[in-house]
Design a protein around this motif. Structure first.
Motif, PDB file in Angstrom:
ATOM      1  N   ALA A 158     -14.703  -3.215 -35.669  1.00 56.42           N
ATOM      2  CA  ALA A 158     -13.464  -2.466 -35.903  1.00 56.42           C
ATOM      3  C   ALA A 158     -12.331  -3.408 -36.290  1.00 56.42           C
ATOM      4  O   ALA A 158     -11.553  -3.121 -37.209  1.00 56.42           O
ATOM      5  CB  ALA A 158     -13.094  -1.657 -34.665  1.00 56.42           C
ATOM      6  N   THR A 159     -12.243  -4.531 -35.601  1.00 56.98           N
ATOM      7  CA  THR A 159     -11.199  -5.509 -35.912  1.00 56.98           C
ATOM      8  C   THR A 159     -11.394  -6.065 -37.315  1.00 56.98           C
ATOM      9  O   THR A 159     -10.450  -6.156 -38.098  1.00 56.98           O
ATOM     10  CB  THR A 159     -11.219  -6.665 -34.885  1.00 56.98           C
ATOM     11  OG1 THR A 159     -11.046  -6.114 -33.578  1.00 56.98           O
ATOM     12  CG2 THR A 159     -10.132  -7.676 -35.167  1.00 56.98           C
ATOM     13  N   GLU A 160     -12.619  -6.420 -37.648  1.00 57.09           N
ATOM     14  CA  GLU A 160     -12.896  -6.999 -38.966  1.00 57.09           C
ATOM     15  C   GLU A 160     -12.629  -6.007 -40.094  1.00 57.09           C
ATOM     16  O   GLU A 160     -12.144  -6.373 -41.152  1.00 57.09           O
ATOM     17  CB  GLU A 160     -14.338  -7.503 -39.032  1.00 57.09           C
ATOM     18  CG  GLU A 160     -14.617  -8.279 -40.293  1.00 57.09           C
ATOM     19  CD  GLU A 160     -15.884  -9.129 -40.224  1.00 57.09           C
ATOM     20  OE1 GLU A 160     -16.596  -9.142 -41.233  1.00 57.09           O
ATOM     21  OE2 GLU A 160     -16.122  -9.752 -39.186  1.00 57.09           O
ATOM     22  N   LEU A 161     -12.934  -4.731 -39.856  1.00 58.19           N
ATOM     23  CA  LEU A 161     -12.760  -3.709 -40.888  1.00 58.19           C
ATOM     24  C   LEU A 161     -11.409  -3.000 -40.795  1.00 58.19           C
ATOM     25  O   LEU A 161     -11.145  -2.079 -41.582  1.00 58.19           O
ATOM     26  CB  LEU A 161     -13.892  -2.686 -40.813  1.00 58.19           C
ATOM     27  CG  LEU A 161     -15.307  -3.219 -41.044  1.00 58.19           C
ATOM     28  CD1 LEU A 161     -16.327  -2.105 -40.879  1.00 58.19           C
ATOM     29  CD2 LEU A 161     -15.427  -3.863 -42.407  1.00 58.19           C
ATOM     30  N   GLU A 162     -10.613  -3.402 -39.820  1.00 60.52           N
ATOM     31  CA  GLU A 162      -9.284  -2.819 -39.602  1.00 60.52           C
ATOM     32  C   GLU A 162      -9.361  -1.299 -39.451  1.00 60.52           C
ATOM     33  O   GLU A 162      -8.717  -0.535 -40.169  1.00 60.52           O
ATOM     34  CB  GLU A 162      -8.329  -3.207 -40.737  1.00 60.52           C
ATOM     35  CG  GLU A 162      -8.108  -4.698 -40.835  1.00 60.52           C
ATOM     36  CD  GLU A 162      -7.256  -5.105 -42.031  1.00 60.52           C
ATOM     37  OE1 GLU A 162      -6.860  -4.228 -42.827  1.00 60.52           O
ATOM     38  OE2 GLU A 162      -6.991  -6.306 -42.149  1.00 60.52           O
ATOM     39  N   THR A 163     -10.163  -0.865 -38.483  1.00 60.54           N
ATOM     40  CA  THR A 163     -10.332   0.551 -38.186  1.00 60.54           C
ATOM     41  C   THR A 163     -10.520   0.698 -36.674  1.00 60.54           C
ATOM     42  O   THR A 163     -10.431  -0.275 -35.936  1.00 60.54           O
ATOM     43  CB  THR A 163     -11.513   1.142 -38.982  1.00 60.54           C
ATOM     44  OG1 THR A 163     -11.531   2.555 -38.819  1.00 60.54           O
ATOM     45  CG2 THR A 163     -12.836   0.549 -38.597  1.00 60.54           C
ATOM     46  N   THR A 164     -10.824   1.912 -36.216  1.00 56.86           N
ATOM     47  CA  THR A 164     -11.002   2.148 -34.785  1.00 56.86           C
ATOM     48  C   THR A 164     -12.475   2.007 -34.397  1.00 56.86           C
ATOM     49  O   THR A 164     -13.363   2.156 -35.249  1.00 56.86           O
ATOM     50  CB  THR A 164     -10.534   3.560 -34.401  1.00 56.86           C
ATOM     51  OG1 THR A 164     -11.379   4.513 -35.062  1.00 56.86           O
ATOM     52  CG2 THR A 164      -9.072   3.785 -34.793  1.00 56.86           C
ATOM     53  N   GLU A 165     -12.697   1.775 -33.097  1.00 50.15           N
ATOM     54  CA  GLU A 165     -14.072   1.674 -32.601  1.00 50.15           C
ATOM     55  C   GLU A 165     -14.807   3.001 -32.793  1.00 50.15           C
ATOM     56  O   GLU A 165     -15.994   3.007 -33.122  1.00 50.15           O
ATOM     57  CB  GLU A 165     -14.091   1.311 -31.109  1.00 50.15           C
ATOM     58  CG  GLU A 165     -13.910  -0.158 -30.844  1.00 50.15           C
ATOM     59  CD  GLU A 165     -14.073  -0.478 -29.364  1.00 50.15           C
ATOM     60  OE1 GLU A 165     -15.205  -0.283 -28.839  1.00 50.15           O
ATOM     61  OE2 GLU A 165     -13.097  -0.922 -28.752  1.00 50.15           O
TER      62      GLU A 165
END
Length: 189
Positions: A158-165
């Motif tokens: 999620a952090t790498e793709l800039e989205t939510t878990e």
């Protein structure tokens, strides 16, 4: 006198005399029987593979410059026929979990515990999984690679793709389902 197998490369097999056809087949049989029986461990299946291979060979034999080149090609055809046999018969499929092959890809397979047959089966399955992965949508392929090849957690993805878990879990679920459908089509149930 040289190998009669080399006659396959330069002549129309069906135009040869029946005696010469028989001699060519017998030489081919002797050439491929041992490696096939070693892998398949079943005489009747070995006979079938040899016959099917020979039919395929006489219908599409290429021009070879020398006997070594022809024999190399023959080995490839026979090897592919053995792989097809394993696919069609689905031998020992229940002993190999299709999901764990990809997840535990880095775990070394013990060659003492696994027979050659299982090794061939595992290699075929791994190749099929790679093909299926390449056929997925790029977004799904990236998620699967992040999760199982790079072993990232949902949070890290999620952090790498800039989205939510939650979004990662949902898309990863969809990616796995797409992968299973593609794999089932190629590999069978």
């Amino acid at each position: 006198m040289g190998s009669k197998l080399f006659l396959l490369s330069g002549a129309n097999y069906h135009a040869l005399s029946p005696q010469l056809q028989k001699e060519i087949y017998e030489e081919f049989y002797q050439f491929v029987y041992s490696p096939i029986i070693y892998m398949v461990k079943d005489h009747a299946a070995t006979e079938d593979i040899i016959q099917n291979s020979f039919i395929k060979i006489i219908d599409s034999v290429p021009r070879a410059e020398n006997e070594a080149q022809l024999k190399s090609w023959l080995k490839v055809v026979v090897r592919n026929m053995v792989y097809n046999y394993f696919r069609k018969t689905k031998k020992n499929r229940n002993e190999i979990d299709s999901e764990s092959v990809y997840i535990n890809e880095s775990a070394p397979m013990s060659t003492e515990a696994a027979s050659l047959e299982k090794e061939v089966e595992l290699k075929l399955m791994t190749e099929t999984i790679s093909q299926c992965l390449n056929e997925l949508r790029p977004e799904y392929k990236a998620l699967i690679e992040l999760r199982w090849k790079r072993e990232l957690s949902y949070r890290e993805i999620a952090t790498e793709l800039e989205t939510t878990e939650e979004r990662v879990k949902y898309k990863l679920y969809r990616a796995r389902e797409a992968m299973k459908r593609t794999f089932s089509k190629k590999w069978g149930e």
